[in-house]
Structure formats: C-alpha cells, structure tokens
Design an enzyme around this catalytic site. Structure first.
Site, PDB file in Angstrom:
ATOM      1  N   LYS A 144       0.830  -1.415  -0.163  1.00  0.00           N
ATOM      2  CA  LYS A 144       0.124  -0.039   0.186  1.00  0.00           C
ATOM      3  C   LYS A 144       0.725   1.483  -0.182  1.00  0.00           C
ATOM      4  O   LYS A 144       0.851   1.865  -0.889  1.00  0.00           O
ATOM      5  CB  LYS A 144      -0.618  -0.347   1.483  1.00  0.00           C
ATOM      6  CG  LYS A 144      -2.075  -1.463   0.885  1.00  0.00           C
ATOM      7  CD  LYS A 144      -2.866  -1.014   2.121  1.00  0.00           C
ATOM      8  CE  LYS A 144      -3.660  -2.195   2.307  1.00  0.00           C
ATOM      9  NZ  LYS A 144      -5.018  -1.886   2.886  1.00  0.00           N
ATOM     10  N   GLU A 181      -2.053   6.704   8.962  1.00  0.00           N
ATOM     11  CA  GLU A 181      -2.913   7.045   7.786  1.00  0.00           C
ATOM     12  C   GLU A 181      -4.212   8.325   8.687  1.00  0.00           C
ATOM     13  O   GLU A 181      -4.544   8.084   9.753  1.00  0.00           O
ATOM     14  CB  GLU A 181      -3.806   6.046   7.019  1.00  0.00           C
ATOM     15  CG  GLU A 181      -3.573   6.140   5.756  1.00  0.00           C
ATOM     16  CD  GLU A 181      -4.948   5.341   4.712  1.00  0.00           C
ATOM     17  OE1 GLU A 181      -4.112   4.975   4.271  1.00  0.00           O
ATOM     18  OE2 GLU A 181      -5.704   6.171   4.766  1.00  0.00           O
ATOM     19  N   HIS A 183     -14.704  -3.492   9.518  1.00  0.00           N
ATOM     20  CA  HIS A 183     -14.195  -2.803   7.984  1.00  0.00           C
ATOM     21  C   HIS A 183     -14.144  -3.977   6.857  1.00  0.00           C
ATOM     22  O   HIS A 183     -13.139  -3.664   6.129  1.00  0.00           O
ATOM     23  CB  HIS A 183     -12.153  -2.830   8.243  1.00  0.00           C
ATOM     24  CG  HIS A 183     -12.022  -1.776   9.086  1.00  0.00           C
ATOM     25  ND1 HIS A 183     -12.738  -0.863   9.143  1.00  0.00           N
ATOM     26  CD2 HIS A 183     -11.600  -1.522  10.880  1.00  0.00           C
ATOM     27  CE1 HIS A 183     -12.163  -0.002   9.838  1.00  0.00           C
ATOM     28  NE2 HIS A 183     -11.797  -0.343  11.089  1.00  0.00           N
ATOM     29  N   ARG A 198      -6.603  -7.928  -8.535  1.00  0.00           N
ATOM     30  CA  ARG A 198      -7.407  -8.934  -8.747  1.00  0.00           C
ATOM     31  C   ARG A 198      -9.080  -8.683  -9.225  1.00  0.00           C
ATOM     32  O   ARG A 198      -9.939  -7.956  -8.939  1.00  0.00           O
ATOM     33  CB  ARG A 198      -7.324  -9.848  -7.126  1.00  0.00           C
ATOM     34  CG  ARG A 198      -7.984  -9.315  -5.813  1.00  0.00           C
ATOM     35  CD  ARG A 198      -8.114 -10.060  -4.642  1.00  0.00           C
ATOM     36  NE  ARG A 198      -8.047  -9.356  -3.985  1.00  0.00           N
ATOM     37  CZ  ARG A 198      -9.236  -8.791  -3.368  1.00  0.00           C
ATOM     38  NH1 ARG A 198     -10.333  -8.532  -3.585  1.00  0.00           N
ATOM     39  NH2 ARG A 198      -9.218  -7.681  -2.158  1.00  0.00           N
TER      40      ARG A 198
END
Lengths: 150, 500
Positions: B116, B200, B235, B294
């Site tokens: 990421k 983040e 999540h 994917r």
C-alpha cells in the site's frame, strides 16, 4: 386431545383437530395455514430444547410434558462462579488476564482466533479471576472453559 | 483460448469461476483441502485434486502443490479468485516460470501496487490525491507516535500487505497506540505473513467508493464505473452497489474518479482486471486508498449494470485477446445491490458461526442473482472466511433494486448456522439506507439506533405451536426425527472431531 405448548414461555393451547392445518414440507420444515394465512415454521432440536424459526424470528418451544421438566437452573449473571468458555473451536492467540486479577465488566480476557478472525472474549460482569485455563497458542474446542471468574 | 483452467480457490468464488469456464467450454480443475472434499466447487468442477490439510497455509496457499496439480492436469492457466494467492506476486511469477498462465496482472504490477505504501507513492506521482499519512511502515513505536502526532488523532493503522480490513485499527488517542500496533501487526503477520503496519489520517464518515478497471496486453485500458461499498462491519464490506448513490447525484465524479484510476493503472503497467479504491469525504473530495490487483468479491453488481461478464473478460485478457470494447462503449443500465451472506452472528459481535447447514431455501425469480458456495447438508468449515453466498438484485432504479433485494431476503432461509440475513432485512428497511446516506461507520450507527423488532402477531405463535404439536404427534413424546437432523452445531462439531 389437547396440546399445551409454551412458545417463548407463553402457553398456547392446541386442539388436536387443528393439526390438519400443518404439513411437513421438508424434513423439519412445516407449512402451517392459520385462518387462511400461510406460515412456514422450521423446527430444530438443540441442547437447550426445541427451537422454532419463522419469518426471521426465533422462538423457544416447549411441549408441556412431565418428562421434559428437567431444566437445570443456570446461575444468573452477577453472582457466583462463572466459566468463560470458547463459543466455538479455535486457537488461543493471547491471554489478557492473570489469576487473581480483578476485572471490570467488558474487560477483554482472552483473544481467540477462528475463521481467520480474532475475537476478544470479554467479562460480562466485574469479578476476580479464579483460574486461567487458556494457554496462548493452544487449540480449544467449543465449550472449553478458558477462564473462571468469581 | 485456454482448454483447461485450474481454479486455485474455494467457496462461492470458485463456483463463480467454474461457471464462467463452462460457459466458455473450458474444462475446470478444482483443488480442495481436507475440509472441502464435499464442497460445492469440487462437485461442480470437471476435475478435482486434493492439496492438503484444512489450514490454508498447508493447502490453498501452497504454491508448489497447486503448480504440481496444474502440471499433472495439463492446465493452461490458473485463476486465483480473490484472497489466498490472488495478490501474491511470487505466485504469479512462479506460474509464468512453470509455463502456466496466471489469470491476473503481471507479477511486476502486483509488486508495484501490492504494497500500500508503494501504491501511495505511485498514485502521488500520477497526480492522484492520497489520504495524508506515513509513506513507510512504522519502524518502531516512537516513530509511529511522532507520525500520529503530526497527522493528528484520530489515525488509522493499516497493514502494508493488507486487505479485507485485516490488520486495521482505528486509534483515537495516543494511549491506545501501543496496543493497537501490537494487535494490528500480529493480525497482519498471521493473515499476510508480513507484520508491517503504517499510519494514515482518519477521514471522518467517509464513503468507500471503488473503480473497476480492465486492460489488455496491448495498452487498452478502460474503467467500468464505480461501486459504493460504504456499508461495512469490522472494516469488511457487507453491502455493495452500482452505481453509488453519491455518484448518481454528482455524475461528473464518475469520469473524474475513472480518470484517476486509469492514471494509476497506466503508471503501474497494469493489465487484466483491477479495482482502485477511494475514500470520499463529506465535501466532495476523493482520496486514493489502494489497488486490489484481482477480481473483487463484489464484481457482480458491476456485471449486472454494465452487462459485461468480468470473469470471462479476465480469461480473455489472460489469453492475449484484446479488450472487446472501448471506453465509449461502456454504459450503465439500472441499479444493482449485493448482500454478503455470512455464517456469523450479528447479535454477538459478528462472531463466526461454522457448522452444518441443516435447511436451506434460496431465493430466485426476476432480477435476482445468487452466487452461493453452499448446499443443505454442507458443513461450513471453521478454517476459512464465513462468506456463504452473495445475494444480488438488479432493478431499473435504486428503489426497485432495494425492493427486489428485500423480497429475495424474505424468501431466503438458512438454518443450522447463524447468519446476517436478519441484519440485511433490517438495514434495507432503514430510512437512512434507503435515502443513500452511507458512510463507512453506517453499520455501527445503525446498530445503535436499531429498534427491537415489534412483537410477532399472535398468529405466528399459534403457527409455531401447531408445528410443534404436529411434530410431537407424528414423532411421539421425544420428538425424534428432529435429532436426526443433526441440527445442533455443538453436536455436529463434536461428531466432526471424533471422526477426524
């Protein structure tokens, strides 16, 4: 013949003649037409007794019968010893408490991983840790006691 | 085109891929672990081979065994599905090295986008806005503390190699940071064999919106519009739809997000299918999150609205065909919405609920698509993801899609395991949901305002009593016949362990 049925603890009296309203359509699945209204009821036996499900709702069902009057009384929350058991098979990831520790309601006790998810088992009430049986890394079966709370 | 394809996955997605293969007259090879000998994907495949014990690291994650099976069965290609090896660059490279086509992007692109942090850098270079945060994995607690202070709490911890919400933690204040890092890293290590986490800035009440992209080996690259996946628990997405209600109100955003997604894909040298995920805030800004290299779980909603079969498209691209359409040919017709039906208990913190499916009635009829991986009598293993099936409905507009989905949910019954069907029934009846006021904490807020269901009509209690009396009358005093159903998952589990 009359039946006394407890549905969620409330008595419903069923006259034997009304059983014509019921057809078993699949194993354990009953189509019931009551006053022209069509219902589908699913019945399952479980260790806690007979369970019914219909229209997305659950019911506990008891067919009044002296032979069934063997329900054990469970200690209510907030008093006495309480065994914190694994709700399903899994692996103990971490033990968060020690013997003798005082815990608050909602405090995490043991982290168990099952189906790729970690789940924290929490104390449902305040108390003292009487015994820690869970070990990090060990595999547990459903119902295994992990922690005993007093 | 390929003559035979190995499906390196299980559950509903393996079934989905086998269906696409059969429609293309391609033979399918299923692989299965000890827990999946009787699984639906094994029953539906043309060929099948055992690859190891139930735990995924010893079976579905074994690159060597899967390649061995591919060789033995002379498969031309391997479709990895989602999860497991689908975003594993090493696996993609190993496939190519052993002369079998990996149905997915090139290993290099997976590497470039799989981390990421690397993907964030790439997005910034491509001029796409990103959520403020650390570019690198947190080296230690002190560094994490400094970064978090700079960003300002609340912050979000995420696994560098992550996906599906694993290894993700919301941190509201500094005193929670240490334990959150510990939990997130250990979860990430277990799920991805990589314990790196980064930080983040937390965007408050964001929408999760993602863009489906597709590209061939000849440089043609298109987007197929957005999906909104804001309805999540832990999540993890549970309801997805196409279009997004937010984008439908602001149509210019689709082109802007689509363009941003394609810029990132181009910078990464991407081909095959992929999904570029964004967070959108309440002020109309969107930020790049990550790329999933994917097929996505929720791909059916895009299929129903665009009319393209994404799995078949993947296979065509992997077989070196050119994209059969261009950007201006992509159109969006109507509305599609998906529920992820899981063996879990929403009343008990979404705890997984493995066990035997005793009874099952699946919905059908107009506009309803069910991608299921289970059948009555199947025991849902505890080793894998609890997803049982994806229920998808299409309608000419959002209200029609919701009405159809509610109708299908009313038909759907699963007994033997706990499911989230009732949760979906209630969410779809919720006014906020119906108005499209979605954000990623929607489920948590919904659960807090959810009212207990009204008392059932006395009629229903009578029906239940009648059914119980009838069962008793037929079976005698002990209600036998019911036990024979092995309805208790405790009993089923105990029995399973004795047989092991």
């Amino acid at each position: 013949m009359k039946w006394q049925i407890l549905v969620d603890g409330r008595p419903v009296e069923i006259d034997g003649g009304r059983l014509e309203a019921v057809v078993q359509v699949e194993p354990g699945v009953y189509s019931v037409i009551v006053d022209g209204v069509s219902h589908e009821v699913r019945l399952q036996a479980s260790p806690e007794g007979l369970q019914a499900e219909s229209e997305g709702r659950r019911f506990s069902v008891e067919v009044a019968n002296p032979r069934d009057a063997r329900r054990g009384s469970k200690a209510g929350p907030g008093s006495g010893r309480q065994n914190i058991a694994a709700p399903m098979p899994g692996k103990v990831i971490r033990v968060l408490v020690q013997k003798g520790e005082i815990v608050e309601a909602g405090q995490g006790l043991v982290v168990v991983e099952a189906m790729k998810m970690q789940n924290e088992l929490k104390a449902s009430r305040p108390g003292r840790i009487l015994e820690v049986r869970a070990q990090a890394g060990s595999t547990v079966a459903a119902g295994d006691t992990l922690v005993v709370l007093e | 085109m390929f003559g035979k394809v190995l499906v390196a996955n299980r559950g509903e997605i393996a079934v989905r891929i086998i269906r696409a293969l059969r429609e293309m007259n391609i033979r399918s090879v299923a692989v299965y672990s000890d827990a999946d000998r009787a699984a639906l994907h094994v029953r539906l495949a043309d060929e099948a081979e055992h690859i190891g014990p139930a735990p995924a690291p010893e079976s579905y994650l074994r690159i060597d065994k899967i390649l061995e099976v591919a060789k033995r069965h002379r498969a031309d290609a391997i479709h990895p599905g989602y999860g497991f090896l689908s975003e594993n660059a090493e696996f993609a490279a190993a496939c190519e090295a052993s002369g079998v086509v990996f149905v997915g992007p090139p290993a290099d692109a997976i590497r470039r986008l799989g981390s990421k942090t690397a993907a964030r850098t790439l997005a910034k270079q491509a001029g796409v806005p990103v959520v403020p945060g650390s570019e690198e994995a947190a080296a230690d607690l002190d560094q994490a503390r400094r970064v978090a202070r700079q960003l300002g709490y609340p912050v979000l911890l995420k696994a560098s190699a992550g996906g599906g919400g694993k290894g993700m933690r919301r941190v509201a204040s500094e005193d929670q940071l240490e334990s959150a890092i510990r939990d997130a890293s250990s979860e990430a290590a277990r799920a991805f064999h990589n314990s790196e986490v980064y930080l983040e800035k937390l965007i408050e009440s964001p929408r999760h919106i993602e863009i489906q992209i597709a590209g061939d080996r000849f440089g043609n690259l298109v987007h197929l519009g957005e999906r909104e996946c804001s309805v999540q628990r832990r999540h993890q997405k549970i309801i997805e739809e196409c279009p997004s209600p937010w984008v439908a109100r602001n149509p210019e955003i689709r082109a802007a997000m689509g363009d941003a997604a394609l810029r990132i894909a181009r910078a990464a040298g991407y081909h095959n299918l992929g999904t570029v995920e964004f967070l959108a805030d309440q002020h109309g800004n969107f930020y790049f999150l990550e790329v999933n290299t994917r097929l996505q779980v929720e791909h059916p909603v895009t299929e129903l609205v665009t009319g393209h079969d994404l799995v078949q498209l993947q296979l065509r691209i992997a077989a070196d065909e050119a994209l059969p359409f261009q950007q201006e040919d992509v159109t969006w017709n109507g509305w599609a919405m998906e529920c992820r039906v899981c063996a879990e208990d929403p009343e008990n913190n979404f705890f997984p609920s493995p066990g035997k499916i005793v009874q099952l009635r699946e919905p059908g009829g107009p506009g309803v698509r069910l991608d299921s991986g289970v059948y009555p009598g199947w025991t849902v293993p505890l080793e894998y993801d609890p997803l049982l099936a994806k229920l998808v409905a299409w309608g000419p507009d959002r209200n029609a899609a919701i009405q159809r989905l509610r109708r299908a949910l009313a038909e759907y019954t699963v007994s033997g395991v706990e499911t989230n069907l009732n949760l979906f029934r209630d969410i779809l009846a919720d006014q906020q949901f119906q108005q499209g006021n979605l954000y990623t904490e929607f489920v948590a807020d919904f659960l807090a305002r959810r009212k207990p269901r009204p008392e059932p009509e006395p009629d229903l209690a009578t029906a239940v009593a009648l059914a119980a009396a009838s069962a008793q009358a037929v079976n005698g005093n002990q209600a036998p016949g019911l036990e024979r159903l092995e309805s208790s998952r405790w009993l089923a589990e105990g029995r399973g362990q004795l047989l092991r």
